[in-house]
Write an enzyme that holds these catalytic residues in place. Structure first.
Site, PDB file in Angstrom:
ATOM      1  N   CYS A 256     100.112   4.878  65.828  1.00  0.00           N
ATOM      2  CA  CYS A 256      99.344   4.769  64.328  1.00  0.00           C
ATOM      3  C   CYS A 256      99.028   3.372  64.243  1.00  0.00           C
ATOM      4  O   CYS A 256      99.952   3.159  64.948  1.00  0.00           O
ATOM      5  CB  CYS A 256     101.516   4.393  63.918  1.00  0.00           C
TER       6      CYS A 256
ATOM      7  N   CYS B 115      94.639   6.287  59.275  1.00  0.00           N
ATOM      8  CA  CYS B 115      95.636   6.612  59.694  1.00  0.00           C
ATOM      9  C   CYS B 115      96.311   7.112  59.746  1.00  0.00           C
ATOM     10  O   CYS B 115      95.337   8.965  59.565  1.00  0.00           O
ATOM     11  CB  CYS B 115      96.164   6.277  58.048  1.00  0.00           C
TER      12      CYS B 115
HETATM   13  N1  DGL Z   1     101.301   6.981  60.262  1.00  0.00           N
HETATM   14  C1  DGL Z   1     100.637   5.559  60.207  1.00  0.00           C
HETATM   15  C2  DGL Z   1      99.382   4.708  60.353  1.00  0.00           C
HETATM   16  O1  DGL Z   1      98.569   5.725  60.944  1.00  0.00           O
HETATM   17  C3  DGL Z   1     100.997   4.592  59.090  1.00  0.00           C
HETATM   18  C4  DGL Z   1     101.730   5.743  58.185  1.00  0.00           C
HETATM   19  C5  DGL Z   1     103.523   4.654  57.356  1.00  0.00           C
HETATM   20  O2  DGL Z   1     102.577   3.630  56.413  1.00  0.00           O
HETATM   21  O3  DGL Z   1     103.849   4.844  58.058  1.00  0.00           O
HETATM   22  O4  DGL Z   1      98.973   3.621  60.301  1.00  0.00           O
END
Ligand code: DGL
Length: 261
Positions: free
Chosen positions: A71, A184
């Site tokens: 993430c 993301c």
């Molecule tokens: N998947 C996460 C990222 O790579 C973010 C997701 C979220 O905002 O919860 O930033």
């Protein structure tokens, strides 16, 4: 070897899936913290706390040797503290792939899509300052509030999602952007929609494969022999769309909801 991987939900599975293509003979534990999603619209303090809690859970319940923060948002808020707190643990974070984007663009116009928290974070600002200063490029940065929720709700093909993307991508289409950084880990799940809206072949940059290779290299320095079967256990802290999980991961995993987080 035991490896913990986490994200706020489905997004980190795009990284986990890349890891399963490279690593052999390991146990993979994945936490989708859907109770606290989306991380990208929380404060840095909240995101740090979720990351600390999940890492403590991995160490206590599964004695992990390596942690992947799958993430961008949690990496920005927590990787420094986690490395200070757990110097023995292999820790790999996820960062927007600005460097590969600079290498791949031909038009010199690069789009960056990320969560609001990632774009305002110091880590991203430092990365951009160092890398883009060296090249003559224009960056079109766009926060995408609400997109993670759409994906978590299974609304990848919905007209609302298409409208949101159209609004954010319109300036990029008009300005000859040929390369978009998916900053993301959820966004690869809408990559086909992004290409559709951009109406041209794009370089879409995500870093799952690079993370998997880095994990293999680091684990081999710790004596890991890369052969044997994989064992994949997925945990969620609240509801998750199991059909999307199956689409990304295929069939060879267990999934359960946990309450001790
Ligand atoms: N998947 C996460 C990222 O790579 C973010 C997701 C979220 O905002 O919860 O930033």
């Amino acid at each position: 070897m035991k490896i913990g991987v986490f994200d706020s939900g489905l997004g980190g599975l795009t990284v986990l899936q890349a890891v399963t293509k490279v690593m052999k003979g390991v146990e993979l534990f994945y936490v989708a913290d859907t109770k606290n999603a989306p991380y990208g619209e929380k404060t840095p303090e909240q995101i740090l706390q979720y990351s600390l809690d999940i890492t403590a859970y991995f160490l206590k319940a599964h004695q992990i040797d390596a942690l992947i923060i799958a993430c961008n948002t949690a990496t920005s808020a927590a990787v420094k503290t986690l490395r200070e707190k757990y110097p023995e643990l292999i820790i790999i974070g996820t960062e927007p792939g600005i460097k590969p984007a600079l290498e791949q663009t031909k038009t010199g116009s690069i789009g960056v899509l990320a969560t609001p928290a990632t774009l305002v974070g110091e880590k991203y600002q430092d990365l951009v300052n160092v890398l883009s200063a060296k090249e003559d490029v224009t960056l079109y940065e766009q926060a995408c509030p609400g997109l993670v929720e759409q994906i978590e709700k299974g609304e990848i093909e919905s007209s609302k999602t298409a409208q949101m993307l159209e609004r954010w991508l319109h300036p990029m289409r008009e300005n000859d952007v040929d390369t978009i950084v998916l900053g993301c880990t959820h966004y690869p799940l809408v990559a086909h929609k992004i290409e559709e809206i951009m109406q041209r072949e794009m370089n879409l940059i995500h870093t799952g494969d690079a993370i998997a290779k880095r994990l293999l290299a680091l684990s081999e320095t710790k004596g890991h022999v890369n052969e044997g079967d994989l064992n994949i256990s997925l945990y969620t802290t609240s509801h998750i769309d199991k059909e999307i999980v199956a689409n990304i991961m295929g069939g060879d995993y267990t999934i359960e909801q946990i309450t001790d987080l």
